[in-house]
Structures are given as structure tokens and as C-alpha cells.
Design a protein around this motif. Sequence first.
Motif, short mmCIF file in Angstrom:
data_model
loop_
_atom_site.label_atom_id
_atom_site.label_comp_id
_atom_site.label_asym_id
_atom_site.label_seq_id
_atom_site.Cartn_x
_atom_site.Cartn_y
_atom_site.Cartn_z
N TYR A 95 0.81 -1.22 0.00
CA TYR A 95 0.00 0.00 0.00
C TYR A 95 0.84 1.27 0.00
N PHE A 96 2.01 1.24 0.62
CA PHE A 96 2.88 2.40 0.52
C PHE A 96 3.31 2.59 -0.94
N LYS A 97 3.57 1.47 -1.62
CA LYS A 97 3.95 1.54 -3.05
C LYS A 97 2.78 2.05 -3.88
N LYS A 98 1.57 1.63 -3.56
CA LYS A 98 0.39 2.14 -4.27
C LYS A 98 0.31 3.66 -4.14
N ALA A 99 0.56 4.15 -2.93
CA ALA A 99 0.50 5.59 -2.70
C ALA A 99 1.56 6.31 -3.52
N VAL A 100 2.78 5.81 -3.49
CA VAL A 100 3.87 6.43 -4.25
C VAL A 100 3.56 6.45 -5.74
N ASP A 101 3.08 5.33 -6.26
CA ASP A 101 2.76 5.25 -7.69
C ASP A 101 1.61 6.19 -8.06
N PHE A 102 0.62 6.28 -7.18
CA PHE A 102 -0.51 7.17 -7.46
C PHE A 102 -0.06 8.63 -7.46
N GLU A 103 0.83 8.98 -6.55
CA GLU A 103 1.30 10.36 -6.44
C GLU A 103 2.10 10.80 -7.67
N LYS A 104 2.59 9.84 -8.43
CA LYS A 104 3.31 10.20 -9.66
C LYS A 104 2.36 10.81 -10.69
N THR A 105 1.12 10.33 -10.70
CA THR A 105 0.14 10.83 -11.66
C THR A 105 -0.76 11.91 -11.07
N PHE A 106 -0.83 11.95 -9.73
CA PHE A 106 -1.64 12.97 -9.07
C PHE A 106 -0.83 13.54 -7.90
N PRO A 107 0.11 14.45 -8.20
CA PRO A 107 1.03 14.96 -7.19
C PRO A 107 0.48 16.09 -6.31
N ASN A 108 -0.82 16.36 -6.43
CA ASN A 108 -1.40 17.46 -5.65
C ASN A 108 -1.31 17.22 -4.15
N VAL A 109 -1.42 15.96 -3.74
CA VAL A 109 -1.32 15.61 -2.33
C VAL A 109 -0.23 14.56 -2.17
N ILE A 110 0.82 14.90 -1.43
CA ILE A 110 1.96 14.01 -1.26
C ILE A 110 2.02 13.51 0.17
N THR A 111 2.19 12.21 0.34
CA THR A 111 2.32 11.60 1.66
C THR A 111 3.78 11.23 1.92
N GLN A 112 4.04 10.64 3.07
CA GLN A 112 5.38 10.15 3.38
C GLN A 112 5.52 8.67 3.07
N SER A 113 4.71 8.19 2.15
CA SER A 113 4.74 6.76 1.81
C SER A 113 6.11 6.32 1.31
N TYR A 114 6.78 7.20 0.55
CA TYR A 114 8.11 6.86 0.03
C TYR A 114 9.08 6.58 1.17
N LEU A 115 8.97 7.38 2.23
CA LEU A 115 9.87 7.25 3.38
C LEU A 115 9.52 6.01 4.20
#
Length: 217
Positions: A95-115
Motif C-alpha cells: 500500500y505504501f507503493k500504491k500511494a507512491v505510484d498514485f502520487e506520480k500521476t496525481f502529485p497534488n497531495v503528497i504523503t510520506q509513503s516513500y519514506l
Amino acid sequence: MATDWYRRKSWSKTDEEEFFAKLSRARKDGRAQYLKVQAIELVDTKKPKLLQVAKELLSKVLNEYPDDNFNKGSVYHTFGNIFQLENNTEKALEYFKKAVDFEKTFPNVITQSYLDYAEIVVKNQFKDLYPVAEEMLENKISRLLFPNEKYIAFSLLAIINFYNSKAEIGKKYAEMANENANAETSGLRYHKYLGIVSSRDSLLDKVTKSFLKPYSK
């Protein structure tokens, strides 16, 4: 001071009924966010039964509001947090990877999933995933603002680079991690003390400091 109806730390039958009654009267374009925020409040309790309720609320966001891109990345990130609390490392990484991948196409809201993803990978020595974690971290370096984020990110990159036999690069990252851990201000004009490291990570410190020892005078 009364608690907002979507920030409950309990989930009795009454809580549930009141929440969904309020939700049904809320603006449709705000309902996904109310569900997400309530889920996060329950996750903060770390109570197993409430984690299950949080999952149900987050699933409602994804299933009933599939076009709500504003909250989706955060929903994935919160799912990752839940699975991490449940010691389900595989699902947390998913799920952290899902968040990171989603943020690539929708960068308006960024989480700390990558970290969070990279930290799990490095601390558990999932060496086959080091390249993925390294790419995530390197993609964020130029946008890191706060010392606490930089401290963790640079520590993880130091460990990965030493594993890859890139000692000089690893040493550089270890020094940068230590510098940010000791920072007394954020460097931001209007948020001078925001994001300062309040407590160091003993595992990361043990490893990164060992990298610096041979170089110390």
C-alpha cells in the motif's frame, strides 16, 4: 471543547450511527475526506478493533468515491500504516507503493509513503527491494524541507549506498543525516522550529555512525 463528529477516538454503536447520520447530511464532495479523517483518528488509537473499523471506512472511500483523487493517496498511505501496525509487512509495502505510484500521476497531495516504504525495506534488509527504495528516496531529495525527513532519508540512502559498495557516497549521506539530526532550526523563515528531529532512530544511528567512524579524526 467538543470533538468534531468525524474525529472520534471510539466506535460504539452510538458513535457509528451518529457518524453516518452526519455523513449523510454532509456535502457529497466532502464525504470521502470525512471518512478518511475518521479512519486516521481511529488508526491513531492503535487498538486492533478500531484498526478494523478504519479499514472499513477507508474501503468505503475507494469503493464509493473512486473518482476522488484528492484523498486516494492518503487512503493508500493510511492502509499502509494499518498493516504496519498489524505487523503485516508485505501488505504495508504494497500500500505504501500504491500511494507512491498514485502520487506520480496525481502529485497534488503528497504523503510520506516513500519514506515509510524505504524505512521498512532497509530496516528489514529486503535487499532485493533496495533499488526501488533508493529510487523513491532520490526522487524526493530535492523537495525535502524538514530536518526530520532529511535525517531519515539520508540515513537510509547511506545504508543502501554502503551496501552497494559506494562508500564515499554512503559517507556523504551519513554526514548529511547526522547534520540534520543535530539541526536546531528548520531553516524556514516562518516555521523556524517545525520538523526538527525530536528523537533519533537508534537503529539508523548505530549503522550510519559506524560508517563515519573510520573517517573521524
